[in-house]
Design an enzyme around this catalytic site. Sequence first.
Site, PDB file in Angstrom:
ATOM      1  N   HIS A 160       0.842  -1.199   0.000  1.00  0.00           N
ATOM      2  CA  HIS A 160       0.000   0.000   0.000  1.00  0.00           C
ATOM      3  C   HIS A 160       0.879   1.251   0.000  1.00  0.00           C
ATOM      4  CE1 HIS A 160      -3.339  -2.504   2.018  1.00  0.00           C
ATOM      5  NE2 HIS A 160      -3.819  -2.112   0.858  1.00  0.00           N
ATOM      6  N   CYS A 247      -2.953   0.306   9.543  1.00  0.00           N
ATOM      7  CA  CYS A 247      -3.973  -0.639   9.036  1.00  0.00           C
ATOM      8  C   CYS A 247      -4.980  -1.064  10.091  1.00  0.00           C
ATOM      9  CB  CYS A 247      -3.332  -1.921   8.529  1.00  0.00           C
ATOM     10  SG  CYS A 247      -1.935  -1.713   7.476  1.00  0.00           S
TER      11      CYS A 247
HETATM   12  N1  GLY Z   1      -2.869  -8.857   4.750  1.00  0.00           N
HETATM   13  C1  GLY Z   1      -3.314  -7.556   4.468  1.00  0.00           C
HETATM   14  C2  GLY Z   1      -3.599  -7.352   3.047  1.00  0.00           C
HETATM   15  O1  GLY Z   1      -2.996  -8.010   2.207  1.00  0.00           O
HETATM   16  O2  GLY Z   1      -4.429  -6.564   2.684  1.00  0.00           O
END
Ligand code: GLY
Length: 252
Positions: A160, A247
């Site tokens: 991300h 997250c």
């Molecule tokens: N394990 C978090 C994701 O891949 O979004």
Amino acid sequence: MFTRAIVRKPAHTYANGITTSNLGKPDFELVKKQHQAYCEALINCGLELTVLDPDPNFPDSCFVEDTAVVTKDFGIITRPGDPRRLGEEIEIRKVLEPILKLHYIEEPGTLDGGDIMQADKKFYVGLSNRTNLSGSKQLKEILASYNYDVYSIPVCNILHFKTGVNYLGENNLILHHEFCSKDDFKIYNQIIVDTNEEYAANSLRVNDFVLVPKGFPKIKSKIQELGYKIIELEMSEFQKMDGGLSCLSLRF
Ligand code: GLY
């Protein structure tokens, strides 16, 4: 100042989630302990928590940040970009509906909240394997209607956008040393995360504190030198599943 956060407890299926890390299987007892410590840290930062029950149908669902983009005035329910996570946003929508005016990312758009970074009146949207052009365009239109400036940034070699870049406030930006679009952030005071400390690029400002993953002394010192108070958190079991500090919550 944030006043609230939403978190979701990890499910017993957590180890079946998506990962590229090769760090081994998470220890579920430790996962629960680390999640509890994370929740306590947010409370110590002054936040009121909404703690959602685990959802074993979605092993990655403790990573709630990917399901929405929230401010104090409105929320945007995302369409997670990995099909295995599509549907996690439904429960979050139910929680946010009574609290915030909501907007929605629609098909064919995909967007993970981990790709969206707010820096005061600017939003940055990372174009990653999870967030496509349609999702980014829809988000831009919504944010522009609230008078935010929105910039799209390519994301390469990391999951991300916020795996590699995080805004602390006061014009200070933490940046992974190899982040491919460094030039887009020339206006900021860049705190570069060195080799072997890349995971700590996902450090998180919450009110008077910066949450930093434990075990990354160089970036911890650099953040402390800027005058921030630090809360260090053991994150080993989340790192195993490609998850970071941002997250694990939605803050607003
Ligand atoms: N394990 C978090 C994701 O891949 O979004």
